[in-house]
Design a protein around this motif. Sequence first.
Motif, PDB file in Angstrom:
ATOM      1  N   ARG A   1       0.835  -1.204   0.000  1.00 25.75           N
ATOM      2  CA  ARG A   1       0.000   0.000   0.000  1.00 25.75           C
ATOM      3  C   ARG A   1       0.873   1.258   0.000  1.00 25.75           C
ATOM      4  NH1 ARG A   1      -5.189   1.389   0.763  1.00 25.75           N
ATOM      5  NH2 ARG A   1      -5.850  -0.702   1.343  1.00 25.75           N
TER       6      ARG A   1
ATOM      7  N   ALA B   1       2.312   1.858  -3.405  1.00 28.71           N
ATOM      8  CA  ALA B   1       1.360   2.435  -4.364  1.00 28.71           C
ATOM      9  C   ALA B   1       1.181   3.931  -4.114  1.00 28.71           C
ATOM     10  CB  ALA B   1       0.019   1.724  -4.257  1.00 28.71           C
ATOM     11  N   LEU B   2       1.273   4.305  -2.861  1.00 31.08           N
ATOM     12  CA  LEU B   2       1.090   5.714  -2.497  1.00 31.08           C
ATOM     13  C   LEU B   2       2.295   6.562  -2.895  1.00 31.08           C
ATOM     14  CD1 LEU B   2      -0.958   7.496  -0.986  1.00 31.08           C
ATOM     15  CD2 LEU B   2       0.255   6.975   1.136  1.00 31.08           C
ATOM     16  N   HIS B   3       3.485   5.989  -2.802  1.00 31.76           N
ATOM     17  CA  HIS B   3       4.711   6.760  -3.041  1.00 31.76           C
ATOM     18  C   HIS B   3       5.469   6.239  -4.264  1.00 31.76           C
ATOM     19  CE1 HIS B   3       4.151   8.742   0.778  1.00 31.76           C
ATOM     20  NE2 HIS B   3       4.014   7.578   1.375  1.00 31.76           N
ATOM     21  N   ILE B   4       4.746   5.751  -5.228  1.00 29.71           N
ATOM     22  CA  ILE B   4       5.378   5.094  -6.378  1.00 29.71           C
ATOM     23  C   ILE B   4       6.357   6.041  -7.095  1.00 29.71           C
ATOM     24  CG2 ILE B   4       3.674   5.736  -8.139  1.00 29.71           C
ATOM     25  CD1 ILE B   4       4.883   2.180  -7.774  1.00 29.71           C
ATOM     26  N   HIS B   5       7.450   5.483  -7.555  1.00 29.62           N
ATOM     27  CA  HIS B   5       8.418   6.271  -8.323  1.00 29.62           C
ATOM     28  C   HIS B   5       7.878   6.466  -9.744  1.00 29.62           C
ATOM     29  CE1 HIS B   5      12.150   7.480 -10.263  1.00 29.62           C
ATOM     30  NE2 HIS B   5      12.665   7.665  -9.069  1.00 29.62           N
TER      31      HIS B   5
ATOM     32  N   GLY C   1      -4.321  -3.594  -6.058  1.00 27.58           N
ATOM     33  CA  GLY C   1      -2.874  -3.651  -6.294  1.00 27.58           C
ATOM     34  C   GLY C   1      -2.535  -3.632  -7.758  1.00 27.58           C
TER      35      GLY C   1
ATOM     36  N   PHE D   1      -2.395  -5.017  -1.876  1.00 21.89           N
ATOM     37  CA  PHE D   1      -2.485  -4.474  -0.510  1.00 21.89           C
ATOM     38  C   PHE D   1      -3.842  -4.782   0.103  1.00 21.89           C
ATOM     39  CE2 PHE D   1      -3.107  -1.167  -3.734  1.00 21.89           C
ATOM     40  CZ  PHE D   1      -4.437  -0.868  -3.543  1.00 21.89           C
TER      41      PHE D   1
END
Lengths: 457, 318
Positions: free
Chosen positions: A178, A181-185, A213, A314
């Motif tokens: 999770r 997914a929130l801070h994906i590059h 996901g 997630f």
Amino acid sequence: MTQGSRGGPAAWRLVVAAWGGRFIERFLSTTLSSVLSPGNVPALAHGTRAEFVIFTETADLARLDAHPLMRRLGELVTVRTVCIDEVGGEGKYDRMTRVHRLGMQGAAEADIGLILLTPDAIWSDGTLAAVRRAAERGSRAVLMDGPRVVGPAFLADLEAYRDRATDVLAVPSRALMRLSALHIHPNEAAWSWHAPVIHDAPFQLHWPVPGEGMLTRAFCMHPLFVRPRREIGDFKGAIDNGLVERVVEDFSEIYYCRDSDEMAVVSIDELGFSSASIKRTDKRDRILRVAKWATATATAQNLHASLHPARRHFAEITERRWRTAERLSAAHIDAVLACRQLLILHRTLIASGLTSAAGLVAFALHQRGLTGRLGKPGPRTFLVPAEDAAASWLQTHSKSLLATERRGDLVRVLSNHVREGLLTAQQVRAEMPGIGIVTGDIAMDGGLIHVVDRVLA
Amino acid sequence: MAEAKRALEEYLTAHPSDADAWLALGLMAIRSGGLAAGLAALHRVVRLRPMAAEPYRELAAAYRIADDDREADCVRTAEALERDQTIGIAPVLDCLRRGATAEAIESGAEILRRHPSAIRVRYELAVAYQAHNDYDGVVANLGAVVTALPACAPACKALADFLWARDRLAELARSFSAVVLRSGTRSDGPSSLDEVERLYRSAIRHDPEWAEARTYYANVLRAAARLDAALIHYRAAAAQVPEDAVAQFNLAAASAALGDAQTAWNAARRATELRPDSGEAHELLARLACAEGQFTLALAHDSRALSCARFHTTEAFL
């Protein structure tokens, strides 16, 4: 003396390379903190010999030794630090490869299972226990990978999972997914099949499953575990591209992680200045670009890896939705691999002087939507018109081939020249007695070419 | 004078990074009445030495002759840099020369504590933060430089480049997160588009001959679907660097999109002459040939495009 676990290696060696203040700090606060969680090093080393080898520079030794987590690590496994001041290399990646070679020395003879860690990643609690189970079932390599995230904000959120007393990070896989997914590059986001862009090096491709996901198919994965039968001292290149072929006798010995509940990792990066590697694209162009990359770069094992989807989730899995994503991703990968075969065909035709036929293949790929109609990849036989026959046919049919309302005609004509499976010239003569074979049995990767005396319109 | 000018021009063909020579050429040109050529040479000096006061002084003098309102910005920039000369930044430069960027950041921060308006330190800190992949550090320091030095085209362009790239990357990541997490926050992030445009316009105003600045500005305009405006800058860039395959391709692609097939064809052909492995240019030529009914030519270019290595692209996301 403890014995190796049943079916698994006689001992474990965890290897990591980290040097320089920033990386040492990152290693201590992420990799080391997370592998000390109960389901990682403690579970891996339980009842088995294990050592943790840290390759670093002399200047970083004091900082490492002074950290409380190193003492905790020493209670679980033998800790060895190796100075790499004298290890040269052209740039940091070459140096890293040399260090990994050092880390693998003697592993085959002593039947040591190598755990190759990166210094800037978070491993979910239970990942190394799952590696041990895979090794005990007979796998010689465990390949997995995880999303890359942008550092500072992700690390701040991660602190919620740190035990204040021990400094250990025990992160459940779903929480890790999770956060990723929130801070994906952005580079990772550019690997999404539905993004309007594509990264120059499409190592992985993602298919989001909204609310749960993403499904991932990767060409290149991190070899978290290898158990070599023989020494692999002359290994070259990065460990995620070429090492595994040296370790396994056949691909069935590789365990590809299929579900992040079992193993999960997130690697940490800066936002970076890499936007020049990200290009605009559309569906047709994406297939062609990934196929071009795969033709130029992917090894046989990379291609095999792309056939193994991994669920990174997630939330609880809704099986029907993930199966749909798997089918969709399989169709896309099939198109990429079939397109790769046509690129190889095109290259072979050019080299053989069959430029008109090569031009038709290129035209169909670029301008007639052939990438979307390629079917499943597999061994094929191509009946290619001789240059004079193709050129003369083009002269008489160019007008109709240019007409966009008859765009399907060319694809239909081209498909007349393809037979599923590998048919020798002799077999083709027997099956299609009216066709003259000018040159037969020209081999290409994944196919066979016969030059025929006419266009099969 | 004419002979000396010719000799300098010849020298600069072989040594295009020699700022002193560009400065000499610029002054020589202005003294002999060639104001436009003189300004262009002085702009080159600024690109090579953006933190030196002298070229801005000379530019201010030249603009005064031409009664050009850019004089005021140049005077302000020169004065700011002259004041800044009293602040020693040798420790930061020394760290950067050694590649010790973390030390450079520490050293620069120390100088800024004593001299909060130290401009050259800000500029060098931006360089150091770039080595650390730290967008925020780069943007904050370049922002301070741009405010203090309004005629510094390199700083304006660099800040615009970074803001634009950061916005695009952030938007890409945000969009992905919104889909995967089903959070519905697809486009709630900040956008610096107006600021990016303002900065590129400023860079081009103070260095109109800078093809790269025009190209990047045109890329921004193109992404905002303002292709007519983009074409003006792509065309100018292609004229400024006619031997640059990327500039020619950009002109070709924009012209083709706007229906000017002849310009598109000529520019794409030039791009493939300059860079035979330009896959996109060959693909564009194939499309144009197809539209003209030249099937054999279309096949040849499509085939070349397919043979080109995987990403010889000029279609950068930027």
